[in-house]
Design an enzyme around this catalytic site. Structure first.
Site, PDB file in Angstrom:
ATOM      1  CB  SER A 168       8.007  26.726  28.602  1.00 20.61           C
ATOM      2  OG  SER A 168       6.705  26.551  28.151  1.00 20.61           O
ATOM      3  CB  ALA A 169       5.884  31.840  26.649  1.00 23.65           C
ATOM      4  CB  THR A 193       8.984  20.290  24.780  1.00 23.77           C
ATOM      5  OG1 THR A 193       8.264  20.134  26.011  1.00 23.77           O
ATOM      6  CG2 THR A 193       9.443  18.927  24.299  1.00 23.77           C
ATOM      7  CD  GLN A 247       7.669  24.638  36.796  1.00 18.94           C
ATOM      8  OE1 GLN A 247       7.024  25.431  37.468  1.00 18.94           O
ATOM      9  NE2 GLN A 247       7.100  23.880  35.870  1.00 18.94           N
ATOM     10  CB  CYS A 279      -3.190   5.592  40.455  1.00 19.09           C
ATOM     11  SG  CYS A 279      -2.870   6.320  42.039  1.00 19.09           S
TER      12      CYS A 279
END
Lengths: 461, 461
Positions: free
Chosen positions: B194-195, B70, B177, B320
Site C-alpha cells: 500500500s503506497a 486492501t 509495513q 476502548c
C-alpha cells in the site's frame, strides 16, 4: 493537440487541481484516528461527502466514495442483488450499458442469476414500456444509464424509475456521463458515477444508495465508507472530486447551451462534408457535448491515427480499434454502422475554432483513408444484363474490407441479383445490413458457412 | 504536532508530491487510447510499473496497481484461491495478519472454505515449523505478513516461503509495513502493499503475482491492469507511488539505522520512566521505526487523548479505542497486556528531540490517567491473616477497571488466597492473565458465570 474525447476522461479541472493540492497537506492521515491529523482528514472527508451528496441529490449518509466509477457500479449491483436475494435473482439491464454494468451482469449470470437485456431503439434509447415489460416478480434489480457513453442519447430514467417503483424493483442509474451536467431526475434507488469524467481526479467514484433500499455489501468486510468501499480513503482525491463537481455544475447550464450548438453544427455539417456518413444517436434527447458518426469504407484505427496526426484526439467504437476485435456493443444494439466510427466529445471550454478546424480537416482525412483502402466512389452503378449471383470471399479480411468488396461488386449483378459475402469478421454482421440500409439495397440475411458466415444482399437499384 | 503514527499512514513524501503534480498534466487521459494524450498516460503507467517492479523485486508484467493495499490483499487472496480451486479450499493465515487478510479469510470461510490460523509466539512472530506443520495437501494458499503492523515484529518469511515451496503451496506476503524499507526476501508467490504506508498517496496499492502462480481474477471482468484491478487507472497516484517508493528506498538504510536507535531508546527507557509497563514484540527482529507498549491501569482512549493534547499523535490497540470494543487481535494472539496500549511508529526524518520530548511527557500523562481512574500505587501488599477468597464484581465496567479492582483487593487476601473477578469486558480475558504475569501472581483460570466470566487469581507473594 485538440482533445475531443472527454467522454473517456476529462483533463483535471483547475478547481480539482487546487483542491487536490490544498488537501495533500491536510488529508493524508487516517480519518478513523482520534488525533489531530486524523480529525482534520475526517473533516475534509465529511465536508466532501456533503458537497457531493448535494450535487447528486441525496443525503450525505446515503453516499459513499469508491475507488472508481467501475467499483461503484460493481459494488452497487452486487450489493443490491444480494440485498434483494429473497425477491429473486433476476437482473435487468439495457443493452447499451457501460461495460462495467454488463460485466457485473455477466458475473451475476455466471453465478446462477438471470439477466434480461432490454433492447434499444435505433436512437440508442430504451422505450420505457419495453423496459417496464420485462420487470418481473423475481426481478431483484434494474439498471439504466442516465445517458449513453458512446452515442450520447439521454435515457428516459424518470419514466423507467417510475415503472420500477410500481413493480417494487430498485433502479440503479449509472450516471457517469451526465452527473457533471446535472443531477439525475426521477426516483432512482442507487446511483453510480466517476469523478474523472467530470474533471475530477482518477481514483474516485461515487455510490449512492437511498435509505430503505435493501443492500448487502459483498466481498470481505471492511469498516470504511459504511462498509461499502473497502480500503483506505483517498481523501485528497475525494476533496478534489467533490470540489470539481460543484465547479462544473456552476458552469454547466451556460456551457451546455454553447456545446449543444457546436454539436448541432457537427451533426449537420459532417454529412454535407463527407459522403457516405451516418450520424447516429438522438439529435435532440442527447448529452450537450457528444456526437457520434460512422463513415462507410473506413477503417477506424487508421482514421483515428490520421486524425491524431492532424492534431485531434477522438475515439471510436469500430472493432479494429479495440482489443476484442468486436464492434461496440452499443452500435450493435442500435443496429447502426460501426465501421469508420468516430465519437467526438467536447470538453467544457472547447473552442469553436477547434470545432471548425475539425470540420475542415475531417473530409480530407476520410477521403485519404478510403483511397488507401481502394473504396468505391459514390457514382451510379452499372446495369449488367441477366439474373445472377456473385460470391465475394472476404474470409480473413478485417472490417471494412468485406463491405468495400461488397460495394465494389454490387454493380456487377443486375437489379434483383444477389451478392453473397463470405466473412468472418464480427463487424460484417452489423455493417453489411447497415450498408444495405444506407444504400437502399436489400439485406436478405445471414447463412451459415464453413468459416464465418455468408451475408446475402439483393440489389434493388 | 508530532506525528508518530506512520504505521497508519505516512505524510506525503516530497518526491510523491512532485511526481503527483507533474503527472496531473500528463496522466489524466485513458492509457488504452491511441491518441497522443493516451500514449503519454500509457508511458507514465509503464515507467511506473517498471520502477515499482524493480523495488518489489519482480518483473513488470507480474505487477498490477490496485486502488489500495486492501484491494491488493482482497484480490490477491481471492484470485489465488480461485486459481488453486482444484488443489483444495484450505487457506492458512497467521493469527496476527492485518484485518484485510483476516476479513478475506472470513469471507472464504463463509463461502465454504476452511481456514487455519497459525498461532504466534509471545513476540508476535510465527514459528516456521508451526507454520509448515499446518500446510496440507488441500492447502490452496498461505498468507504471511512481512512484518506486523501493531508490534513491528518481522516474520520469518523466507523460511515460511521455503516450507510453502516444499509443500507446493503459494505464499502471499502482505508487505504493507515493510516495503518502504526493503524488498521482501525469500521465494514468495504473491505480494501486496500500500503506497500511503511509505509516503506515497492514498488510492494506490500493489499486487505482484509471480509468473507460474495459478491465478483467476474474481469479480466482474475488466480489461485494465491485466484483468486484476478493475477501474480506470489512477495514473498520477501511481506515478507518485512509484517515484516515492524509489525515493524512500534510497534513504532507507541510513534512516533505518537512525530510527532503530531511537526506538531502542524508547524500548529501554519507557519501563524505567513509567511503572507497570510491558514493552511488547521482538526487541531485535523488528521494523526499525515501530515500538508498542502497554500500561497497566490505563484506559487507552484517555491516554491517546491526553497524548494528543500534549502534542503527540500515536495509536493504540486497546479495546476502548476501537469501534468493536474488543482488544487488538494481535495483542490477543500474543497473549500480552492490551490495556493502556500505545503504538509509536516514527516517520522517516523523525527528530530525536521529538522522541526525547515524548519520553519526558509520557510519565506524567500516564500518571495523570491512572490517578483519574484511581489506580493502585506500586507499593508492597499488606499481609492479612488466614486463608480467604474475595469476589470483585466488575460487571458492566470497561477496561481497565476490572484489572484496577483486582489490583486494589489482591492485598486483602493472604498469600495463597484467591480473588474471583467477575467481568464482561472482553479485554479482561487478556489483561487479567497479563497482569498476573507482570505481578508474579498466579492466574488460575476462567470459570463460567451468569454474565461474562469469573477470572480466578491466586496471590503468590
Amino acid at each position: 493537440m485538440v482533445y475531443f474525447d472527454v467522454a473517456s476522461s476529462a483533463p483535471l479541472h483547475p478547481v480539482a487541481r487546487q483542491a487536490l493540492q490544498a488537501s495533500l497537506d491536510e488529508g493524508w492521515a487516517d480519518p478513523a484516528r482520534l488525533y489531530r491529523e486524523g480529525r482534520r482528514a475526517r473533516m475534509l472527508l465529511d465536508a466532501s461527502r456533503e458537497a457531493a451528496a448535494e450535487a447528486v441529490g441525496c443525503r450525505p449518509d446515503e453516499l459513499t466514495f469508491t475507488p472508481s466509477g467501475t467499483h461503484a457500479v460493481h459494488s452497487g449491483i452486487a450489493g443490491a442483488l444480494a440485498g434483494r436475494r429473497r425477491a429473486g435473482r433476476h437482473l435487468v439491464v439495457s443493452a447499451v450499458e457501460h461495460s462495467s454494468v454488463l460485466h457485473a451482469a455477466a458475473a451475476h449470470e455466471a453465478g446462477g442469476g438471470t439477466v434480461t437485456e432490454v433492447a434499444v431503439e435505433r436512437s440508442g434509447a430504451v422505450a420505457p414500456e419495453a423496459y417496464a415489460a420485462v420487470l418481473r416478480g423475481d426481478t431483484a434489480l434494474a439498471c439504466l444509464q442516465s445517458a449513453n457513453h458512446e452515442v450520447g442519447v439521454v435515457q428516459p430514467v424518470a419514466e423507467v424509475a417510475e415503472a420500477c417503483r410500481t413493480a417494487g424493483v430498485p433502479l440503479l442509474v449509472d450516471a457517469a456521463q451526465s452527473l457533471g451536467w446535472e443531477a439525475v431526475a426521477g426516483d432512482w434507488s442507487l446511483l453510480a458515477a466517476s469523478a474523472h469524467k467530470w474533471g475530477g481526479p482518477a481514483g474516485v467514484g461515487l455510490l449512492a444508495v437511498r435509505k430503505g433500499v435493501r443492500f448487502a455489501s459483498q466481498g470481505p468486510a471492511d469498516e470504511r465508507e459504511s462498509g461499502r468501499a473497502a480500503g483506505f480513503e483517498n481523501i485528497p482525491g475525494i476533496v478534489a472530486a467533490a470540489a470539481s463537481l460543484r465547479a462544473v455544475r456552476a458552469e454547466a447550464a451556460r456551457e451546455a447551451a454553447r456545446l449543444r450548438e457546436l454539436v448541432d453544427r457537427i451533426r449537420a455539417r459532417v454529412p454535407q462534408l463527407v459522403p457516405d456518413v451516418e450520424v447516429v444517436g438522438d439529435p435532440v434527447r442527447r448529452l450537450p457535448h457528444l456526437v457520434t458518426f460512422s463513415c462507410l469504407y473506413v477503417e477506424g484505427e487508421t482514421l483515428l491515427h490520421e486524425l491524431d496526426r492532424a492534431g485531434f484526439s477522438v475515439s471510436s467504437g469500430s472493432s479494429c480499434t479495440s482489443s476484442t476485435l468486436t464492434p461496440s456493443h452499443v452500435l450493435r444494439a442500435m443496429g447502426v454502422l460501426s465501421e469508420g466510427n468516430v465519437r467526438v466529445s467536447l470538453p467544457m471550454g472547447a473552442a469553436e475554432a477547434d470545432v471548425e478546424r475539425f470540420l475542415e480537416v475531417l473530409p480530407g482525412v476520410v477521403a485519404g483513408v478510403r483511397e488507401q483502402l481502394g473504396a468505391p466512389g459514390p457514382g451510379p452503378l452499372a446495369t449488367p444484363e441477366g439474373a445472377g449471383t456473385l460470391v465475394v470471399d472476404a474470409l480473413g479480411r478485417r472490417c471494412p474490407i468485406p463491405v468495400i468488396e461488397l460495394a465494389k461488386v454490387i454493380g456487377d449483378v443486375p437489379v434483383g441479383g444477389t451478392v453473397r459475402v463470405l466473412a468472418d469478421d464480427e463487424a460484417a454482421r452489423l455493417d453489411i445490413p447497415a450498408w444495405c440500409e444506407m444504400r437502399g439495397q436489400e439485406y436478405v440475411g445471414e447463412e451459415p458457412a464453413d468459416r464465418g458466415a455468408a451475408y446475402v444482399v439483393r440489389r434493388l437499384s
